[in-house]
Scaffold this motif. Structure first.
Motif, PDB file in Angstrom:
ATOM      1  N   ASP A 246     -37.566 -19.115   2.797  1.00 55.03           N
ATOM      2  CA  ASP A 246     -36.490 -19.126   3.779  1.00 55.03           C
ATOM      3  C   ASP A 246     -35.113 -18.903   3.152  1.00 55.03           C
ATOM      4  OD1 ASP A 246     -38.340 -19.500   5.743  1.00 55.03           O
ATOM      5  OD2 ASP A 246     -38.019 -21.660   5.945  1.00 55.03           O
ATOM      6  N   GLU A 250     -32.577 -15.870   4.244  1.00 63.25           N
ATOM      7  CA  GLU A 250     -31.217 -16.065   4.750  1.00 63.25           C
ATOM      8  C   GLU A 250     -30.207 -15.267   3.931  1.00 63.25           C
ATOM      9  OE1 GLU A 250     -28.250 -17.067   7.219  1.00 63.25           O
ATOM     10  OE2 GLU A 250     -30.412 -17.380   7.520  1.00 63.25           O
ATOM     11  N   ASN A 254     -27.802 -12.349   5.470  1.00 62.59           N
ATOM     12  CA  ASN A 254     -26.343 -12.364   5.337  1.00 62.59           C
ATOM     13  C   ASN A 254     -25.810 -11.027   4.828  1.00 62.59           C
ATOM     14  OD1 ASN A 254     -26.018 -14.984   6.271  1.00 62.59           O
ATOM     15  ND2 ASN A 254     -26.177 -15.902   4.231  1.00 62.59           N
ATOM     16  N   ALA A 286     -33.355 -11.301  13.270  1.00 64.05           N
ATOM     17  CA  ALA A 286     -33.202 -12.755  13.148  1.00 64.05           C
ATOM     18  C   ALA A 286     -34.125 -13.471  14.125  1.00 64.05           C
ATOM     19  CB  ALA A 286     -31.745 -13.150  13.396  1.00 64.05           C
TER      20      ALA A 286
END
Length: 388
Positions: A246, A250, A254, A286
């Motif tokens: 995870d 992320e 970004n 997402a």
């Protein structure tokens, strides 16, 4: 299935100090009997089930996975694309007249229009001629040849012919004259690996290409550079979620968000397909990540907040988002809503939906939970070739 996967799972379970029953209780989509069969090498789990096992054992999905997780084309699909496969090895009929690069570029645009509306039969009929012509043209030959091969690889992937798609896309990368066209084919190739569940291969490939095509100066990067680079980071994010990483997912999201914010709108990522990139595409990925990770409420929340796409609103990535929404509803036990989403996709793109194992997985989840099936559900199952 090789016993190696079963042995890996058994060893990871023992290291975690869990019994088979305790592990099965932590995985909603893996029963005790299935777990026992996996460990004996008698059952081939889907990638989403492997991810649940990896999460419960606190390891990467790739640590448990071996081989591929893909549903290959059925006989009807194989027959439809046989002329294309023959053309790829130089067995298309000879042209009656000389063609130019402009002619092939016009044909490529026509194919993209068919691709965007999922007219796969028409694409399959036209592609052999275009492949032959792309091989024959000298004017701007490499550029147009790379783009035609990329589109062909995209279609073969969409229709579950992964080995031929991978070979075709490697040819497209080799034929490309600039790094944007090469990266466009690399984007498609990352998707091929992802659709097969080749997590480790896909991760290494996507990160290598993301580093390769990173704009040297972000503030002066072109839209083409930003969209191609951002799209590759979306693949890294998607792969990382599936691999139970995870934090890396992320970080990748970004980077993709930064590229999308810099562009500020939805744009095409390449001249070969109808793939798009921008704030809406990033939101859809997402939402997909949350669906994969078992957070359906987040998937639905993002879907509700994200405005409808106006650029290629029925392209495959948009339809995939609709399936993510259907999956989220199914996870929450909202079965009528899940069926309604799938019927919407079916009505828009029946030729696309029938090629999606994901759709069959969602509908199977719904059917297992229902005591009786509505006529609409039975009709949908028949249309996507789900055996009841």
């Amino acid at each position: 299935m090789s016993l190696d996967r079963g042995e890996r799972l058994k060893n990871a379970r023992k290291r975690a100090g869990l019994t088979q029953l305790e592990l099965a209780e932590r995985c909603p989509d893996v029963s005790l009997s299935q777990l026992r069969r996996i460990e004996r090498g008698e059952y081939e789990p889907r990638l989403y089930a492997l991810r649940q096992l990896a999460v419960a054992l606190r390891v990467r999905t790739a640590d448990l996975a071996e081989g591929q997780d893909a549903e290959y084309a059925d006989a009807e699909t194989e027959a439809l694309w046989e002329p294309v496969r023959r053309a790829l090895v130089g067995h298309a009929e000879a042209a009656d007249s000389t063609v130019s690069g402009a002619d092939v570029r016009t044909d490529l645009e026509n194919l993209r229009g068919m691709l965007g509306t999922h007219r796969y039969g028409e694409v399959a009929a036209l592609l052999p001629m275009v492949l032959r012509d792309a091989d024959d043209v000298e004017e701007q030959g490499r550029t147009v040849r790379s783009r035609v091969l990329n589109l062909t690889g995209w279609m073969l992937t969409q229709c579950r012919q992964f080995d031929t798609a991978e070979a075709t896309l490697n040819r497209a990368i080799d034929a490309a004259e600039d790094r944007i066209d090469a990266a466009a084919a690399a984007n498609t190739l990352a998707w091929v690996m992802l659709r097969q569940g080749r997590i480790a291969d896909a991760r290494e490939f996507a990160i290598r290409w993301a580093d390769e095509i990173e704009p040297p100066r972000f503030s002066r990067a072109t839209t083409a550079e930003l969209s191609t680079w951002g799209r590759m980071w979306l693949y890294v994010a998607n792969i990382s979620v599936r691999n139970n990483e995870d934090g890396e997912a992320e970080d990748a999201m970004n980077l993709a968000r930064a590229a999308a914010a810099r562009i500020g709108r939805e744009v095409y990522t390449d001249a070969s397909t109808v793939r798009t990139f921008g704030p809406i595409t990033v939101a859809h990925i997402a939402a997909e990540g949350h669906a994969i990770a078992g957070r359906p409420e987040m998937t639905l929340s993002i879907a509700e907040r994200t405005p409808p796409a106006t650029l290629q609103p029925v392209a495959s990535s948009r339809l995939r988002h609709r399936l993510d929404v259907a999956h989220a509803h199914a996870q929450l036990g909202q079965f009528p809503e899940a069926i309604a989403e799938m019927q919407t996709v079916r009505n828009v793109a029946p030729e696309w939906l029938v090629q999606q194992q994901y759709g069959r997985d969602i509908l199977t989840k719904v059917i297992i939970k229902r005591r009786t099936l509505t006529p609409e559900t039975r009709e949908l199952a028949n249309q996507i070739r789900l055996e009841l």
